[in-house]
Scaffold this motif. Structure first.
Motif, mmCIF file in Angstrom:
data_model
loop_
_atom_site.group_PDB
_atom_site.id
_atom_site.type_symbol
_atom_site.label_atom_id
_atom_site.label_comp_id
_atom_site.label_asym_id
_atom_site.label_seq_id
_atom_site.Cartn_x
_atom_site.Cartn_y
_atom_site.Cartn_z
ATOM 1 N N HIS A 126 -25.557 60.589 33.929
ATOM 2 C CA HIS A 126 -24.323 60.590 34.711
ATOM 3 C C HIS A 126 -24.662 60.123 36.115
ATOM 4 O O HIS A 126 -25.786 60.324 36.581
ATOM 5 C CB HIS A 126 -23.714 61.992 34.764
ATOM 6 C CG HIS A 126 -23.472 62.567 33.404
ATOM 7 N ND1 HIS A 126 -24.350 63.454 32.829
ATOM 8 C CD2 HIS A 126 -22.493 62.349 32.494
ATOM 9 C CE1 HIS A 126 -23.906 63.785 31.625
ATOM 10 N NE2 HIS A 126 -22.790 63.126 31.399
ATOM 11 N N PRO A 127 -23.711 59.525 36.807
ATOM 12 C CA PRO A 127 -24.002 59.042 38.155
ATOM 13 C C PRO A 127 -24.421 60.149 39.118
ATOM 14 O O PRO A 127 -25.075 59.889 40.110
ATOM 15 C CB PRO A 127 -22.697 58.395 38.612
ATOM 16 C CG PRO A 127 -21.697 58.613 37.560
ATOM 17 C CD PRO A 127 -22.364 59.237 36.379
ATOM 18 N N TRP A 128 -24.079 61.382 38.806
ATOM 19 C CA TRP A 128 -24.409 62.488 39.710
ATOM 20 C C TRP A 128 -25.732 63.159 39.362
ATOM 21 O O TRP A 128 -26.210 63.993 40.094
ATOM 22 C CB TRP A 128 -23.300 63.526 39.710
ATOM 23 C CG TRP A 128 -22.966 64.023 38.341
ATOM 24 C CD1 TRP A 128 -23.589 65.013 37.655
ATOM 25 C CD2 TRP A 128 -21.934 63.534 37.497
ATOM 26 N NE1 TRP A 128 -23.019 65.184 36.430
ATOM 27 C CE2 TRP A 128 -21.986 64.279 36.293
ATOM 28 C CE3 TRP A 128 -20.970 62.553 37.617
ATOM 29 C CZ2 TRP A 128 -21.122 64.066 35.235
ATOM 30 C CZ3 TRP A 128 -20.110 62.354 36.558
ATOM 31 C CH2 TRP A 128 -20.181 63.097 35.390
ATOM 32 N N ASP A 129 -26.362 62.779 38.247
ATOM 33 C CA ASP A 129 -27.653 63.358 37.885
ATOM 34 C C ASP A 129 -28.724 62.892 38.873
ATOM 35 O O ASP A 129 -28.740 61.756 39.315
ATOM 36 C CB ASP A 129 -28.070 62.938 36.466
ATOM 37 C CG ASP A 129 -27.265 63.650 35.397
ATOM 38 O OD1 ASP A 129 -26.646 64.669 35.708
ATOM 39 O OD2 ASP A 129 -27.262 63.166 34.244
ATOM 40 N N ALA A 188 -25.430 67.595 44.798
ATOM 41 C CA ALA A 188 -23.987 67.389 44.667
ATOM 42 C C ALA A 188 -23.365 66.885 45.965
ATOM 43 O O ALA A 188 -22.526 65.982 45.946
ATOM 44 C CB ALA A 188 -23.305 68.679 44.217
ATOM 45 N N ALA A 189 -23.771 67.441 47.089
ATOM 46 C CA ALA A 189 -23.191 67.036 48.376
ATOM 47 C C ALA A 189 -23.452 65.556 48.643
ATOM 48 O O ALA A 189 -22.583 64.842 49.153
ATOM 49 C CB ALA A 189 -23.749 67.888 49.505
ATOM 50 N N GLU A 190 -24.634 65.084 48.286
ATOM 51 C CA GLU A 190 -24.965 63.666 48.488
ATOM 52 C C GLU A 190 -24.090 62.787 47.600
ATOM 53 O O GLU A 190 -23.569 61.754 48.030
ATOM 54 C CB GLU A 190 -26.442 63.433 48.183
ATOM 55 C CG GLU A 190 -26.896 62.011 48.381
ATOM 56 C CD GLU A 190 -28.355 61.825 47.992
ATOM 57 O OE1 GLU A 190 -28.714 60.684 47.659
ATOM 58 O OE2 GLU A 190 -29.118 62.812 48.007
ATOM 59 N N ARG A 196 -17.070 59.495 48.253
ATOM 60 C CA ARG A 196 -16.023 59.429 49.283
ATOM 61 C C ARG A 196 -16.166 58.166 50.121
ATOM 62 O O ARG A 196 -15.170 57.543 50.490
ATOM 63 C CB ARG A 196 -16.071 60.666 50.168
ATOM 64 C CG ARG A 196 -15.557 61.902 49.482
ATOM 65 C CD ARG A 196 -15.632 63.105 50.377
ATOM 66 N NE ARG A 196 -15.098 64.275 49.690
ATOM 67 C CZ ARG A 196 -15.275 65.509 50.103
ATOM 68 N NH1 ARG A 196 -15.963 65.756 51.206
ATOM 69 N NH2 ARG A 196 -14.765 66.524 49.432
ATOM 70 N N ALA A 197 -17.398 57.784 50.422
ATOM 71 C CA ALA A 197 -17.637 56.577 51.212
ATOM 72 C C ALA A 197 -17.212 55.329 50.452
ATOM 73 O O ALA A 197 -16.790 54.340 51.048
ATOM 74 C CB ALA A 197 -19.108 56.487 51.595
ATOM 75 N N ALA A 198 -17.302 55.374 49.121
ATOM 76 C CA ALA A 198 -16.919 54.216 48.311
ATOM 77 C C ALA A 198 -15.419 53.959 48.413
ATOM 78 O O ALA A 198 -14.975 52.824 48.320
ATOM 79 C CB ALA A 198 -17.317 54.443 46.853
ATOM 80 N N GLY A 199 -14.650 55.021 48.617
ATOM 81 C CA GLY A 199 -13.206 54.897 48.787
ATOM 82 C C GLY A 199 -12.557 54.035 47.728
ATOM 83 O O GLY A 199 -12.775 54.228 46.539
ATOM 84 N N SER A 200 -11.768 53.066 48.148
ATOM 85 C CA SER A 200 -11.025 52.234 47.204
ATOM 86 C C SER A 200 -11.892 51.146 46.600
ATOM 87 O O SER A 200 -11.418 50.347 45.809
ATOM 88 C CB SER A 200 -9.815 51.611 47.901
ATOM 89 O OG SER A 200 -10.257 50.771 48.943
#
Length: 86
Positions: A59-62, A66-68, A74-78
């Motif tokens: 998974h992209p979060w592995d 989590a905060a990172e 969030r920075a990726a936004g749209s």
């Protein structure tokens, strides 16, 4: 606006009338149906998204805190190319 005929169990009708009164039936049923339809719509969205994340253990979060991961997302936004249900 359309009119419909609804059959309710006597006990259910007494309970309804006890809460909203005879003159409040339509508004109450309208709201109840809208809420139920909204829940159904949301559930359909959940089911459509089922399986969207890979089930192969990656998974992209592995591998990152989590905060990172949240900050990066969030920075990726749209800029993200993601559509619910796809």
């Amino acid at each position: 606006m359309a009119r419909i005929h609804v059959n309710l169990d006597d006990t259910l009708l007494r309970r309804l009338d006890g809460i909203v009164g005879v003159r409040g039936r339509t508004a109450y049923l309208d709201q109840a149906i809208r809420e139920k339809l909204d829940r159904e719509r949301r559930w359909e969205g959940i089911m459509a998204a089922s399986g969207a994340a890979p089930d192969d253990g990656t998974h992209p979060w592995d591998g990152m805190p989590a905060a990172e991961w949240v900050a990066r997302e969030r920075a990726a936004g749209s800029k993200r190319d993601w559509t619910p249900g796809k």
